[in-house]
Enzyme design. Sequence first.
Site, PDB file in Angstrom:
ATOM      1  CG  ASP A 110      -0.040  -5.766  -4.494  1.00  0.00           C
ATOM      2  OD1 ASP A 110      -0.129  -5.448  -5.467  1.00  0.00           O
ATOM      3  OD2 ASP A 110      -0.999  -5.495  -4.567  1.00  0.00           O
ATOM      4  CG  ASP A 134      -4.706  -6.222   2.806  1.00  0.00           C
ATOM      5  OD1 ASP A 134      -5.022  -5.758   1.433  1.00  0.00           O
ATOM      6  OD2 ASP A 134      -4.467  -5.139   3.292  1.00  0.00           O
ATOM      7  CB  THR A 190      -2.531 -10.051  -3.899  1.00  0.00           C
ATOM      8  OG1 THR A 190      -2.309  -8.753  -4.251  1.00  0.00           O
ATOM      9  CG2 THR A 190      -2.213 -10.627  -2.813  1.00  0.00           C
ATOM     10  NE  ARG A 236      -4.016  -2.301  -3.204  1.00  0.00           N
ATOM     11  CZ  ARG A 236      -5.518  -2.145  -3.384  1.00  0.00           C
ATOM     12  NH1 ARG A 236      -5.258  -0.831  -3.142  1.00  0.00           N
ATOM     13  NH2 ARG A 236      -5.837  -2.997  -4.621  1.00  0.00           N
ATOM     14  NE  ARG A 266      -6.484 -28.570 -13.781  1.00  0.00           N
ATOM     15  CZ  ARG A 266      -5.541 -29.794 -12.906  1.00  0.00           C
ATOM     16  NH1 ARG A 266      -4.531 -29.062 -12.019  1.00  0.00           N
ATOM     17  NH2 ARG A 266      -4.964 -30.453 -13.697  1.00  0.00           N
ATOM     18  N   GLY A 284      -7.714  -7.055  -6.628  1.00  0.00           N
ATOM     19  CA  GLY A 284      -7.537  -7.531  -7.667  1.00  0.00           C
ATOM     20  C   GLY A 284      -6.874  -8.842  -8.599  1.00  0.00           C
ATOM     21  NE  ARG A 306      -9.327  -3.394  -6.890  1.00  0.00           N
ATOM     22  CZ  ARG A 306      -8.539  -4.139  -6.399  1.00  0.00           C
ATOM     23  NH1 ARG A 306      -8.179  -4.942  -4.777  1.00  0.00           N
ATOM     24  NH2 ARG A 306      -7.402  -4.322  -6.698  1.00  0.00           N
ATOM     25  CG  ASP A 317      -0.568  -6.072  -0.669  1.00  0.00           C
ATOM     26  OD1 ASP A 317      -0.311  -7.682  -0.482  1.00  0.00           O
ATOM     27  OD2 ASP A 317      -1.130  -5.594   0.355  1.00  0.00           O
TER      28      ASP A 317
HETATM   29  O1  F6P Z   1      -4.120  -5.254  -5.315  1.00  0.00           O
HETATM   30  C1  F6P Z   1      -3.349  -5.429  -6.877  1.00  0.00           C
HETATM   31  C2  F6P Z   1      -3.112  -4.697  -7.390  1.00  0.00           C
HETATM   32  O2  F6P Z   1      -2.974  -4.787  -8.956  1.00  0.00           O
HETATM   33  C3  F6P Z   1      -2.049  -2.944  -6.880  1.00  0.00           C
HETATM   34  O3  F6P Z   1      -1.106  -3.896  -7.117  1.00  0.00           O
HETATM   35  C4  F6P Z   1      -2.372  -2.068  -7.591  1.00  0.00           C
HETATM   36  O4  F6P Z   1      -2.334  -1.052  -6.707  1.00  0.00           O
HETATM   37  C5  F6P Z   1      -3.933  -1.915  -7.650  1.00  0.00           C
HETATM   38  O5  F6P Z   1      -4.428  -3.658  -8.005  1.00  0.00           O
HETATM   39  C6  F6P Z   1      -4.524  -1.803  -8.677  1.00  0.00           C
HETATM   40  O6  F6P Z   1      -6.263  -1.595  -8.078  1.00  0.00           O
HETATM   41  P1  F6P Z   1      -7.524  -1.716  -9.564  1.00  0.00           P
HETATM   42  O7  F6P Z   1      -7.350  -2.736 -10.331  1.00  0.00           O
HETATM   43  O8  F6P Z   1      -9.052  -2.077  -9.132  1.00  0.00           O
HETATM   44  O9  F6P Z   1      -7.006  -0.490 -10.077  1.00  0.00           O
END
Ligand code: F6P
Length: 331
Positions: free
Chosen positions: A129, A104, A127, A173, A22, A12, A73, A131
């Site tokens: 998140d 992660d 990210t 997430r 940069r 993400g 991804r 996390d």
């Molecule tokens: O990991 C970042 C994130 O935005 C999460 O908060 C969310 O669950 C996920 O990616 C969404 O993924 P995608 O953009 O592949 O739908």
Amino acid sequence: MSKRVAILTSGGDAPGMNACLRAAIIKCKCEGYELLGYKHGYNGLLEQEFISLSFDTTHNLIQQGGTILHSARCKSFKTDAGAKQAANNLRKAKIDTLVVIGGDGSFKGAAHLSQFWDGQIIGIPGTIDNDIAGTDATIGYYTAIDTAMSSIDKVRDTADAFERIFLVEVMGRHAGFLALNAAIASAADYVIVPEFFKTTDDELNKIVKQIKARREQQGALSFIIVVAENVWPEGLLGLSNALHNKGIDDVRPVTLGHVQRGGSPVSQDRLLATTLGEFAISLVGTNHTNIMVGEVNQRPVIVPLEETWKHAKPLNDAQICAMKSLMNERY
Ligand code: F6P
């Protein structure tokens, strides 16, 4: 000694990834390193899709959201065949150090790659998140809080006008950092996060009790519930139906979604991204490998990659306390 460094953004995207690129580009120029950027995350590594990241690229870059390298991804990279292919491509391109900006999943991918490639691997946490263990914050997290907060401020205007109940779904997430911080910063009335979620009945009873108590004290009113994604079974619709079954109607759901991933990074993300980008490149050619660079108490730190996902990162205790007492003290 001259080095060939490659960098990519994966998973993400997060505001501040460009600011990090940069910093890495400028630091590489200072050190006399060549810097390649693989496009579309690990896909670019598999497809040998790369560009040279020259100093010219850095102009007007710090404030741009998204990532100029694009992201993805990449499922095939998770296989041994994919990782071996990537390792071969890195050898062909004579890369000494690979820098991965991501979350992660991207770090697990990097650790898997290290089984087949003996070059240096450095991760930078990016990210929304937050996390990732071993760093106080991840690049993009602060901007996402800000975006969620200002969206909830707007929701409150219409919620107040109609004295309605709103459910606002925030990303994260499987972690509640974004939801908790957005809820505190926007003075939401209730927050549901995975870290404290027990059962739907438990949460429902608390929510209904609080809404009823407030309505008894103050009459009609707005009530904003921030809900972390992936927590409530069947999402906001499920929660809205459950509230309806308890006699609470006129509930409106709002999913903030990918809006939270966009926008120009706020100053905290630009600062974090710049510090970590510079710090990562300062480690090129050292013995540090399979590591993430992070920040703890505003100081850069080096963390073994696997430590970043081995233990779940806990929410901030003081923030939990603040949210809990602010939610409860009024009822
Ligand atoms: O990991 C970042 C994130 O935005 C999460 O908060 C969310 O669950 C996920 O990616 C969404 O993924 P995608 O953009 O592949 O739908």
